[in-house]
Design a protein around this motif. Structure first.
Motif, short mmCIF file in Angstrom:
data_model
loop_
_atom_site.label_atom_id
_atom_site.label_comp_id
_atom_site.label_asym_id
_atom_site.label_seq_id
_atom_site.Cartn_x
_atom_site.Cartn_y
_atom_site.Cartn_z
N LEU A 161 0.82 -1.22 0.00
CA LEU A 161 0.00 0.00 0.00
C LEU A 161 0.85 1.26 0.00
CD1 LEU A 161 -2.67 -1.07 2.67
CD2 LEU A 161 -3.03 -0.87 0.19
N SER A 162 1.95 1.22 0.77
CA SER A 162 2.82 2.38 0.93
C SER A 162 4.21 1.87 1.30
CB SER A 162 2.28 3.29 2.04
OG SER A 162 3.29 4.15 2.53
N LYS A 163 5.15 2.07 0.40
CA LYS A 163 6.50 1.54 0.66
C LYS A 163 7.08 2.14 1.95
CE LYS A 163 7.95 0.11 -3.93
NZ LYS A 163 7.83 -1.30 -3.55
N VAL A 164 6.83 3.41 2.19
CA VAL A 164 7.37 4.04 3.40
C VAL A 164 6.81 3.35 4.64
CG1 VAL A 164 7.46 6.15 4.77
CG2 VAL A 164 7.76 6.27 2.31
N GLY A 166 5.55 0.38 4.87
CA GLY A 166 6.05 -0.99 4.93
C GLY A 166 7.45 -1.06 5.48
N TYR A 167 8.33 -0.17 5.01
CA TYR A 167 9.72 -0.17 5.49
C TYR A 167 9.78 0.23 6.98
CZ TYR A 167 11.01 -0.33 0.53
OH TYR A 167 11.14 -0.68 -0.79
N LEU A 168 8.97 1.23 7.37
CA LEU A 168 8.95 1.63 8.78
C LEU A 168 8.43 0.50 9.66
CD1 LEU A 168 7.64 5.31 8.61
CD2 LEU A 168 9.95 4.57 9.20
N ALA A 169 7.41 -0.22 9.16
CA ALA A 169 6.87 -1.34 9.93
C ALA A 169 7.91 -2.43 10.11
CB ALA A 169 5.62 -1.88 9.24
N LYS A 170 8.64 -2.74 9.05
CA LYS A 170 9.68 -3.76 9.15
C LYS A 170 10.81 -3.29 10.07
CE LYS A 170 8.71 -6.04 4.75
NZ LYS A 170 9.18 -6.35 3.38
N GLY A 194 10.89 7.93 1.41
CA GLY A 194 10.00 8.98 1.92
C GLY A 194 10.72 10.22 2.40
N GLY A 195 11.67 10.01 3.30
CA GLY A 195 12.49 11.12 3.77
C GLY A 195 11.80 12.08 4.72
N SER A 196 10.68 11.67 5.32
CA SER A 196 10.00 12.55 6.26
C SER A 196 10.79 12.62 7.57
CB SER A 196 8.59 12.04 6.55
OG SER A 196 8.64 10.83 7.29
#
Length: 316
Positions: A161-164, A166-170, A194-196
């Protein structure tokens, strides 16, 4: 007859909308108790208005009145069981109650899990429900259904749904599972995609938790280069002061934070002065340390760490 009914009902509809607009303004001002009163009054004559019931649940939730919030969200789930967000909010309120009351938590786990799973089933794009499931499966003990593999399953769904997300969840999963190298890898991937500020903050906190202050400072500097936020000056100074490294850089950043300070920066100026006191204590500069800790205490005299720091300085 139809025109008569429309004319008759129109003032009620206007009255209702007017009240709902008032509630929106109360929410914006964080006056949730007042919003609660308005919503309860409205429900006296409109007891089945789902929008108002949901808002009332939200008002209770903002006040941490979890039992009351649960009651309202349960009404929504029963009346309209095919709305994903109702299940998500019901599960969330149950989860918050479980966090506050560990004696009742065990009895709530099944309902919490089934509510989030139902929300995810009903809405294939519901990011928050999948995040909730990632955190739930990681935090539950195995005996109650906790599972890294299930958490990773929903992290994969998030990534689709959202790579950002997904990566944060992992990153979160591997950090929780004490695999810092993998956590670092996925937090860096989130930053790249994302870079937020949140992405940078997650990596910074990982470095701090693993006693890697040099990496933390480097990451905060990269965030500052990208976002140009005064609050990041404080973060660099904080790490420098806490770990007794790069003191000149820390001092420079803290002074920049104080010079450019605005309430939107979040951290009161007192804390920047406290960090400057720490830096000067590391340097064995008693007079400067006292100057800054006194400035911190003048602004926030009841903060325990400030008082403890002054005792350290006086005992140099």
């Amino acid at each position: 007859m139809n025109k008569f009914l429309i004319l008759l009902l129109f003032p009620i509809i206007v009255f209702g909308q007017q009240n709902l607009d008032d509630v929106s303004r109360l929410f914006e001002k964080k006056e949730f108790a007042k919003a609660e009163t308005v919503l309860n009054k409205f429900l006296e004559t409109n007891p089945n208005n789902l929008e108002v019931i949901e808002l009332l649940g939200d008002a209770y939730g903002h006040q941490k009145k979890w039992d009351d919030a649960i009651t309202q969200y349960k009404k929504l789930v029963k009346s309209t069981p095919d709305v994903a967000n109702y299940h998500y909010k019901y599960g969330g309120a149950l989860g918050m109650k479980a966090l506050e009351n560990k004696f009742k938590a065990i009895g709530l786990i099944s309902d919490i899990k089934s509510s989030f799973l139902k929300a995810a089933e009903l809405d294939k794009n519901h990011i928050d429900a999948r995040w909730a499931l990632v955190e739930l499966y990681m935090q539950l003990p195995g005996i109650f259904g906790g599972s890294t593999s299930k958490a990773l399953y929903f992290a994969e769904e998030l990534e689709n749904l959202s790579k950002v997300d997904g990566y944060l969840a992992k990153g979160y999963i591997y950090e929780y599972d004490n695999q810092p190298e993998l956590a670092e890898k996925y937090y860096k991937m989130a930053i790249k995609v994302g870079g937020s500020l949140i992405c940078f903050e997650k990596l910074t906190k990982l470095y701090e938790s693993k006693n890697q202050p040099q990496k933390a400072i480097k990451n905060i500097e990269e965030a500052q280069n990208k976002h140009q936020r005064n609050a990041l000056h404080y973060q660099i100074g904080k790490v420098a002061a806490e770990y007794n490294i790069e003191l000149d850089k820390g001092e420079e950043c803290l002074k920049a934070y104080l010079k450019n300070y605005s309430p939107e920066d979040g951290v009161p100026k007192a804390w920047a002065n406290y960090r400057l006191a720490q830096i000067n204590l590391h340097r064995k500069n008693k007079s400067e340390a006292l100057k800054y800790i006194d400035l911190a205490l003048a602004e926030l005299p009841k903060i325990k760490p400030f008082k403890q720091e002054k005792d350290k300085i006086l005992n140099m």
